[in-house]
Write an enzyme that holds these catalytic residues in place. Structure first.
Site, PDB file in Angstrom:
ATOM      1  CB  SER A 167      -5.096   9.403  -1.883  1.00  0.00           C
ATOM      2  OG  SER A 167      -4.058   9.392  -0.943  1.00  0.00           O
ATOM      3  N   GLY A 170      -1.666   7.718  -5.041  1.00  0.00           N
ATOM      4  CA  GLY A 170      -0.428   6.943  -5.009  1.00  0.00           C
ATOM      5  C   GLY A 170       0.704   7.699  -4.350  1.00  0.00           C
ATOM      6  N   GLY A 171       0.369   8.667  -3.498  1.00  0.00           N
ATOM      7  CA  GLY A 171       1.398   9.374  -2.750  1.00  0.00           C
ATOM      8  C   GLY A 171       2.319  10.215  -3.605  1.00  0.00           C
TER       9      GLY A 171
END
Length: 567
Positions: free
Chosen positions: A229, A151-152
């Site tokens: 991620s 989610g960055g």
């Protein structure tokens, strides 16, 4: 003038990259067969030193096996008021029976805060450090999979990762929340704002696993951390940190990215803290103590509003030494035997290409005003290679000289795809894999996820109809086949079954395998391989550097072009 403009767009694109990392973690749209069986309603568990929780039941997606689920179990005190920005503190005991049949609170982000009522806004929005546990056998000792969402560093929640595929296998799944955005990452490298607080959240959650997962049929001596991620950076931080207790986990899976990614570290945290301090209207922002006192008391919606354009990530040199040195130095000091599985999707950087496209289009309107090289420069700015070495080598490898100085952006599409793949995802993953292989401490398995199924995360929240290209095998598409967020067709389901088998077999034995053992998956024996492809089936290959030009070399790369939309 164009050069100056593109420098501005490059900075904008980096912010949009983080936003797109956020966008791939959206609310689950399909939870498979998750309804509770009618004959089984609830189950209680006593957590010594904590309290009693009430859970319920669900069923798996493919074979309708019953599993038990416990949602929103608090593992740490609310990181609000005096605990805002500080490291996590274990949850104090409670006396009532805690209802764990519904999800706990998400850690606050601007998109969810805007949807809350006045009554909801008056609650403790930061009381979000909870975890979900899913198990099929409360009295067994099954391997534990501990998932760290992406989610960055700005978004994400355990709510978005339903278990109905993974629980087909004999594992216990634990999914914690951790703090995101400014409320998690803001730091002055001081005792008041020590830095890397979200990693401390995971420490407390992993300690919870050591203390309590045996009550849910999990084996605390068989824990696999896995993430995607931004979750790979969190996993890498846990793996490389000298502060991580060796008992916390025994294996690691890192999907799409690594701690070596250019976006994985915040380089100027003090400047960021002062900038946000001024943005919320604090009076004294050059004094770190007064800055903390002011930011500690700013309302959650306000601090989220002023940080929408900020990027967040772990820092080097935090107060408590979670990441005391650069990752390249920490991996050199690593002496733990942790089997690793890591990889990327075939077009893992296409969300970056979309972000840069949006930024350049907003700045100049017509792409005929800039050359292929100027557009590529905007992408390369994200690599932060001040020597120019990466730029020169990649331009030589991916573009002809004639193409570089043309405005034929459609012809350059395959090269753009590979360039964004390399810069944002593939190179950092290969670097992680090769350096862990060089250490020689444990097996390293490397993969490329190549399956282009019916569903995609490309433009998941805001649509993708305006792009002159498809998303391909997009960033986070692999998670569609691990977590039951989409309705799958027959072919997709077969891929999902292979994915679940590969991931859970690695968690169980430290070696990925297929259901029929038709393909033997070998660990890396050189810096370049072997590695394996996940597609309709699973195949093996030897030279992972081929993946750096996988789009250019693909005879079907024309399918990525949308001929009816101008570039």
């Amino acid at each position: 003038m164009v050069f100056s403009l593109l420098k501005i767009v490059g900075r904008l694109a980096m912010r949009i990259v983080v936003f797109c990392l956020v966008a791939v973690v959206a609310v689950s749209t399909f939870h498979g067969s998750s309804s509770s069986p009618s004959t089984q309603k609830s189950i209680t568990v006593d957590l010594p030193g904590q309290g009693t929780i009430l859970g319920d039941y669900g069923t798996t997606s493919w074979t309708n096996q019953t599993f038990m689920r416990f949602l929103g179990i608090p593992y740490a005190e609310s990181p609000s008021r005096d605990l805002r920005f500080k490291h996590a503190v274990k949850k104090l005991p409670w006396r009532h029976i805690l209802d764990a049949t519904t999800h706990g609170r998400r850690c606050p982000v601007i998109t969810t805060i805007r949807e809350l009522s006045e009554t909801e806004l008056s609650q403790d929005l930061e009381d979000c450090l909870n975890l979900n546990v899913y198990t099929k056998n409360m009295t067994a000792q099954k391997p534990v999979m501990f998932y760290i969402y992406g989610g960055g560093f700005y978004n994400g929640s355990n709510i978005d990762h339903p278990p109905n595929y993974l629980l087909e296998k004999d594992i216990v799944l634990v999914v914690p929340n951790y703090r995101v955005g400014a409320l998690g990452w803001l730091t002055t490298r001081s005792e008041n704002m020590p830095g890397n607080a979200p990693i401390s959240d995971l420490y407390v959650a992993l300690q919870w696993v050591q203390d309590y997962v045996h009550l849910f049929g999990g084996d605390p001596k068989q824990v696999t951390i896995f993430g995607q991620s931004a979750g790979t950076t969190m996993s890498g931080s846990l793996l490389f940190s000298p502060r991580t207790p060796s008992a916390y986990f025994q294996r690691s899976i890192q999907q799409s990215g690594s701690i070596f990614s250019s976006w994985a570290i915040t380089r100027n945290p003090l400047e960021q803290a002062e900038r946000i301090c001024r943005a919320v209207g604090c009076k004294t922002c050059d004094n770190m103590d007064l800055l903390y006192v002011c930011l500690r008391n700013v309302a959650v919606p306000k601090i989220l509003e002023v940080t929408e354009e900020e990027s967040f990530a772990p820092i080097i040199g935090d107060f408590y030494g979670i990441l005391p040195r650069e990752p390249v130095e920490l991996i050199a000091e690593l002496n733990r035997s942790i089997p690793l599985m890591t990889g990327f999707t075939k077009h893992d950087g296409s969300f970056v290409l979309a972000s840069v496209y949006d930024g350049v289009k907003a700045a100049i309107g017509n792409f005929s005003y800039i050359t292929v090289r100027q557009f590529a420069n905007t992408i390369m700015n994200m690599a932060k290679d001040n020597t120019g070495l990466a730029n020169n080598l990649l331009y030589k490898m991916l573009f002809s000289n004639d193409l570089l100085y043309s405005t034929d952006h459609k012809k350059a599409l395959p090269a753009y795809f590979d360039l964004t793949n390399i810069v944002s995802m593939k190179s950092p993953v290969i670097t992680l894999a090769s350096r862990m292989f060089e250490k020689g401490l444990a097996p390293v398995y490397l993969y490329s996820f190549d399956y282009d199924g019916e569903n995609t995360r490309f433009g998941y929240e805001f649509g993708n109809d305006h792009y002159p290209f498809e998303g391909g095998v997009h960033h986070s598409n692999d998670n569609i086949y691990l977590f039951s967020t989409h309705k799958l067709n027959e072919a997709d389901t077969e891929v999902a079954k292979n994915m679940v088998q590969l991931w859970t077999s690695f968690a169980i034995s430290g070696k990925p395998s297929l259901r029929d053992d038709s393909v033997e998956i070998l660990p890396m024996s050189t810096e370049d391989g072997p590695y394996f492809h996940i597609n309709n089936g699973v195949t093996t290959d030897n030279d992972v550097l081929k993946e750096l030009t996988s789009t250019i070399d693909d005879p079907e790369n024309y399918k990525l072009n949308r001929p009816n939309i101008e570039f």
